[in-house]
Write a protein that holds these residues in place. Structure first.
Motif, PDB file in Angstrom:
ATOM      1  N   ALA A 260       8.877 -21.117   1.323  1.00 15.23           N
ATOM      2  CA  ALA A 260       9.111 -19.647   1.105  1.00 15.23           C
ATOM      3  C   ALA A 260       7.779 -19.169   0.690  1.00 15.23           C
ATOM      4  CB  ALA A 260      10.095 -19.521  -0.328  1.00 15.23           C
ATOM      5  N   ALA A 261       7.019 -19.915  -0.116  1.00 17.26           N
ATOM      6  CA  ALA A 261       5.674 -19.686  -0.692  1.00 17.26           C
ATOM      7  C   ALA A 261       4.849 -19.516   0.730  1.00 17.26           C
ATOM      8  CB  ALA A 261       5.124 -20.849  -1.724  1.00 17.26           C
ATOM      9  N   GLY A 262       4.755 -20.576   1.354  1.00 21.34           N
ATOM     10  CA  GLY A 262       4.059 -20.489   2.738  1.00 21.34           C
ATOM     11  C   GLY A 262       4.396 -19.118   3.630  1.00 21.34           C
ATOM     12  N   GLU A 263       5.479 -18.613   3.539  1.00 19.87           N
ATOM     13  CA  GLU A 263       5.960 -17.545   4.186  1.00 19.87           C
ATOM     14  C   GLU A 263       5.231 -16.398   3.590  1.00 19.87           C
ATOM     15  OE1 GLU A 263       9.760 -16.254   6.836  1.00 19.87           O
ATOM     16  OE2 GLU A 263      10.121 -16.800   4.957  1.00 19.87           O
ATOM     17  N   ILE A 264       5.323 -16.317   2.627  1.00 21.91           N
ATOM     18  CA  ILE A 264       4.607 -15.241   1.542  1.00 21.91           C
ATOM     19  C   ILE A 264       2.905 -15.289   2.192  1.00 21.91           C
ATOM     20  CG2 ILE A 264       3.649 -14.280  -0.649  1.00 21.91           C
ATOM     21  CD1 ILE A 264       6.562 -15.351  -1.503  1.00 21.91           C
ATOM     22  N   ALA A 265       2.358 -16.342   1.822  1.00 15.07           N
ATOM     23  CA  ALA A 265       0.932 -16.416   2.238  1.00 15.07           C
ATOM     24  C   ALA A 265       0.809 -16.258   3.811  1.00 15.07           C
ATOM     25  CB  ALA A 265       0.346 -17.986   2.082  1.00 15.07           C
ATOM     26  N   LEU A 266       1.693 -16.417   4.761  1.00 14.42           N
ATOM     27  CA  LEU A 266       1.415 -16.134   6.052  1.00 14.42           C
ATOM     28  C   LEU A 266       1.327 -14.576   6.348  1.00 14.42           C
ATOM     29  CD1 LEU A 266       3.728 -18.898   7.612  1.00 14.42           C
ATOM     30  CD2 LEU A 266       1.377 -18.580   8.286  1.00 14.42           C
ATOM     31  N   ARG A 267       2.375 -14.044   5.473  1.00 13.25           N
ATOM     32  CA  ARG A 267       2.307 -12.557   5.678  1.00 13.25           C
ATOM     33  C   ARG A 267       0.921 -11.724   5.228  1.00 13.25           C
ATOM     34  NH1 ARG A 267       7.067  -9.787   2.652  1.00 13.25           N
ATOM     35  NH2 ARG A 267       6.422  -8.111   3.997  1.00 13.25           N
ATOM     36  N   VAL A 268       0.477 -12.522   4.087  1.00 12.25           N
ATOM     37  CA  VAL A 268      -0.777 -12.042   3.593  1.00 12.25           C
ATOM     38  C   VAL A 268      -1.992 -12.479   4.776  1.00 12.25           C
ATOM     39  CG1 VAL A 268      -2.935 -12.177   1.870  1.00 12.25           C
ATOM     40  CG2 VAL A 268      -0.108 -12.330   1.304  1.00 12.25           C
ATOM     41  N   LEU A 269      -1.885 -13.613   5.520  1.00 10.84           N
ATOM     42  CA  LEU A 269      -2.917 -13.963   6.654  1.00 10.84           C
ATOM     43  C   LEU A 269      -2.508 -13.001   7.463  1.00 10.84           C
ATOM     44  CD1 LEU A 269      -2.519 -17.701   6.443  1.00 10.84           C
ATOM     45  CD2 LEU A 269      -4.384 -16.472   5.963  1.00 10.84           C
ATOM     46  N   VAL A 270      -1.313 -12.701   7.934  1.00  8.32           N
ATOM     47  CA  VAL A 270      -1.252 -11.516   8.830  1.00  8.32           C
ATOM     48  C   VAL A 270      -2.118 -10.021   8.619  1.00  8.32           C
ATOM     49  CG1 VAL A 270       0.478  -9.862   9.897  1.00  8.32           C
ATOM     50  CG2 VAL A 270       0.928 -12.260   9.805  1.00  8.32           C
ATOM     51  N   GLN A 271      -2.074  -9.685   7.362  1.00  5.48           N
ATOM     52  CA  GLN A 271      -2.683  -8.562   6.890  1.00  5.48           C
ATOM     53  C   GLN A 271      -4.054  -8.901   7.243  1.00  5.48           C
ATOM     54  OE1 GLN A 271      -1.219  -5.702   6.326  1.00  5.48           O
ATOM     55  NE2 GLN A 271      -3.260  -4.716   6.436  1.00  5.48           N
ATOM     56  N   ALA A 272      -4.706 -10.100   6.672  1.00  6.64           N
ATOM     57  CA  ALA A 272      -6.050 -10.227   6.882  1.00  6.64           C
ATOM     58  C   ALA A 272      -6.561 -10.074   7.897  1.00  6.64           C
ATOM     59  CB  ALA A 272      -6.279 -11.821   6.164  1.00  6.64           C
TER      60      ALA A 272
END
Length: 157
Positions: free
Chosen positions: A60-72
């Motif tokens: 779940a933490a990884g999925e949150i971070a992945l969404r931020v990577l998408v935005q980056a």
């Protein structure tokens, strides 16, 4: 003639094996004609029905971070994604900071030369999830089943 080999590297920032592989490939890129094309793979999605409590929290933490990577990537392309992934890996895998926490992600964004507000933007925009899952499905359809996944010049996973 271009002798550079493009290596597609699919990552999930929660995965320690991705972190080690990414660090190795970044070093290879410095001394060999290799170019990394960063891609995202969602371990939470692939393990959703099988996760135990500990792995579920990590995914779940990884999925949150992945969404931020998408935005980056939307904000600054491959370079921004690579810088932010590196900062996330340092925070999570090297210093033991909590990957899914807003303060950690904001600190990582700032260290990567991105505005801290990228975190709120990513998490407030449901299309970051849509884009992540579309990329994940594309990787699975190409044969990926976990991470790290490496593909040379667009070959099957």
């Amino acid at each position: 003639m271009n002798d550079t080999t493009t290596v597609d590297l699919l990552v999930d920032p929660a995965c320690p094996w991705c972190w080690v592989t990414a660090r190795w490939l970044v070093e290879v890129e410095k001394v060999r004609p290799v170019a990394i094309r960063w891609g995202l793979f969602d371990l939470a999605e692939v393990n959703r029905s099988e996760d135990d409590e500990r792995m579920s929290a990590s995914h779940a933490a990884g999925e949150i971070a992945l969404r931020v990577l998408v935005q980056a990537r939307r904000t600054g392309g491959q370079e921004a994604l690579a810088r932010l992934y590196s900062e996330m890996g340092e925070a999570w895998h090297e210093r033991g900071e909590r990957l899914g926490e807003t303060a950690t992600l904001e600190s990582c964004a700032t260290a990567a030369g991105l505005p801290a507000t990228i975190v709120a933007t990513a998490l407030g925009d449901p299309t970051t999830t849509d884009e992540l899952l579309a990329e994940h499905r594309e990787a699975v359809d190409a044969g990926a089943f976990g991470v790290p996944t490496l593909r040379l010049s667009g070959s099957p996973a």
